[in-house]
Write an enzyme that holds these catalytic residues in place. Structure first.
Site, short mmCIF file in Angstrom:
data_model
loop_
_atom_site.label_atom_id
_atom_site.label_comp_id
_atom_site.label_asym_id
_atom_site.label_seq_id
_atom_site.Cartn_x
_atom_site.Cartn_y
_atom_site.Cartn_z
N HIS A 70 92.72 100.33 0.31
CA HIS A 70 93.30 101.00 -0.85
C HIS A 70 93.63 102.46 -0.55
CE1 HIS A 70 89.55 103.18 -1.83
NE2 HIS A 70 88.90 102.06 -1.57
N CYS A 86 84.87 99.80 1.64
CA CYS A 86 86.32 99.61 1.63
C CYS A 86 86.99 100.44 2.73
CB CYS A 86 86.90 100.00 0.28
SG CYS A 86 86.52 98.83 -1.04
#
Length: 111
Positions: A70, A86
């Site tokens: 992301h 992440c």
């Protein structure tokens, strides 16, 4: 097109391949020591533009629960061990990447 992603955690680098040949590379932020990024073979299972919060302008969900590639609202974090597992990218880079990949694109994460 046949795209795939390789993420090298130790180098904090994401590489994009087309038909097995790497042609783009992006700097990334990875998981903290206590919340490391998972390693293994996954795939992109979702593409969500403008997810809000700390996820920047794009969320590319992975086939491992609660993890994705992301953007970020903290560009200074790119290159560090900063996330809860992440893979963080500059917003412009994740938009570029999202233009190539689709749901089902394979992602390999290596230490």
């Amino acid at each position: 097109m046949n795209y795939s992603i390789l993420i090298l955690l130790s180098k904090r680098q994401l590489m994009l391949a087309k038909n097995g040949k790497y042609f783009k590379s992006y700097p990334v932020g990875v998981g903290k020591f206590n919340t490391p990024s998972p390693t293994g073979r996954f795939m992109i299972v979702s593409k969500v533009p403008n997810p809000g919060g700390p996820f920047g302008v794009m969320w590319l969900g992975l086939s491992v629960p609660h993890h994705g590639i992301h953007g970020t609202n903290n560009p200074a974090s790119i290159g560090g061990q900063v996330s809860k597992g992440c893979i963080r990218m500059q917003n412009r880079d994740v938009i570029d990447l999202a233009g190539y990949v689709t749901v089902g694109t394979p992602v390999t994460i290596r230490s």
